[in-house]
Design a protein around this motif. Sequence first.
Motif, PDB file in Angstrom:
ATOM      1  N   ILE A 165     -51.723 -35.794  38.626  1.00 25.90           N
ATOM      2  CA  ILE A 165     -51.889 -35.522  37.197  1.00 25.90           C
ATOM      3  C   ILE A 165     -52.492 -36.777  36.580  1.00 25.90           C
ATOM      4  O   ILE A 165     -51.933 -37.866  36.728  1.00 25.90           O
ATOM      5  N   LYS A 166     -53.627 -36.618  35.895  1.00 27.33           N
ATOM      6  CA  LYS A 166     -54.284 -37.749  35.238  1.00 27.33           C
ATOM      7  C   LYS A 166     -54.286 -37.510  33.745  1.00 27.33           C
ATOM      8  O   LYS A 166     -54.539 -36.397  33.285  1.00 27.33           O
ATOM      9  N   ALA A 167     -54.012 -38.570  32.993  1.00 27.09           N
ATOM     10  CA  ALA A 167     -54.029 -38.485  31.537  1.00 27.09           C
ATOM     11  C   ALA A 167     -54.843 -39.645  30.987  1.00 27.09           C
ATOM     12  O   ALA A 167     -54.727 -40.783  31.457  1.00 27.09           O
ATOM     13  N   LYS A 168     -55.661 -39.341  29.997  1.00 28.71           N
ATOM     14  CA  LYS A 168     -56.481 -40.365  29.356  1.00 28.71           C
ATOM     15  C   LYS A 168     -56.298 -40.237  27.857  1.00 28.71           C
ATOM     16  O   LYS A 168     -56.390 -39.141  27.304  1.00 28.71           O
ATOM     17  N   GLY A 169     -55.999 -41.352  27.204  1.00 32.08           N
ATOM     18  CA  GLY A 169     -55.751 -41.336  25.773  1.00 32.08           C
ATOM     19  C   GLY A 169     -56.263 -42.594  25.112  1.00 32.08           C
ATOM     20  O   GLY A 169     -56.952 -43.408  25.735  1.00 32.08           O
ATOM     21  N   PRO A 170     -55.896 -42.799  23.839  1.00 34.32           N
ATOM     22  CA  PRO A 170     -56.391 -43.964  23.106  1.00 34.32           C
ATOM     23  C   PRO A 170     -55.895 -45.302  23.665  1.00 34.32           C
ATOM     24  O   PRO A 170     -56.576 -46.313  23.544  1.00 34.32           O
ATOM     25  N   LYS A 171     -54.734 -45.340  24.307  1.00 28.92           N
ATOM     26  CA  LYS A 171     -54.180 -46.594  24.838  1.00 28.92           C
ATOM     27  C   LYS A 171     -54.679 -46.926  26.242  1.00 28.92           C
ATOM     28  O   LYS A 171     -54.587 -48.063  26.668  1.00 28.92           O
ATOM     29  N   GLY A 172     -55.146 -45.908  26.981  1.00 30.68           N
ATOM     30  CA  GLY A 172     -55.608 -46.173  28.336  1.00 30.68           C
ATOM     31  C   GLY A 172     -55.540 -44.931  29.199  1.00 30.68           C
ATOM     32  O   GLY A 172     -55.545 -43.806  28.710  1.00 30.68           O
ATOM     33  N   GLU A 173     -55.454 -45.165  30.501  1.00 32.74           N
ATOM     34  CA  GLU A 173     -55.470 -44.068  31.465  1.00 32.74           C
ATOM     35  C   GLU A 173     -54.357 -44.274  32.483  1.00 32.74           C
ATOM     36  O   GLU A 173     -54.148 -45.378  32.980  1.00 32.74           O
TER      37      GLU A 173
END
Length: 177
Positions: free
Chosen positions: A24-32
């Motif tokens: 599961i990969k998540a990418k957001g404003p703070k990082g990845e």
Amino acid sequence: MSRIGKKPVAVPQGVTASVDGQTIKAKGPKGELSFVANDDVVVKFEDGAVSVNPRDDSKIARSKWGMSRTMVVNIFTGVKDGFEKRLEISGVGYRAAMQGKNLQLSLGFSHEVVYQVPEGITVAVPKPTEIVVTGIDKQQVGQVAAEIREYRSPEPYKGKGVKYAGEKIVRKEGKKK
């Protein structure tokens, strides 16, 4: 049976998620961040939410079900908001200061303790008696805070040392004459 594992994890606003097999990969404003789920659970991405289910009805699969869902929640929270741990220092002459990228601690030893902050973690010292550890990985933030606390954990007689903010120190009564 897991009550937490039954609930699908909704992907928050501003976060993009993808599931590739057990990763599961998540990418957001703070990082990845990414998390590889155990083979005993099945991870699916459908309708803007990630659901985790046990592969079979064995005790091992059911025991890893809730934890896998919690890890998915933690990576979504980490890339969106991040995590923070606060530490307090109490004791006469005990203080902390930042020295470049390193944390310098005066904890009553004959020498200064210099802690090298790992990559991906930010340490701030708003007051000489307060340390704030922030980052996107919950496990790494907790580990860094625990390592700093370990240099001089609070003692039970006067409560001197490094403690978590809000932590209650069980105090002992001193000697009597």
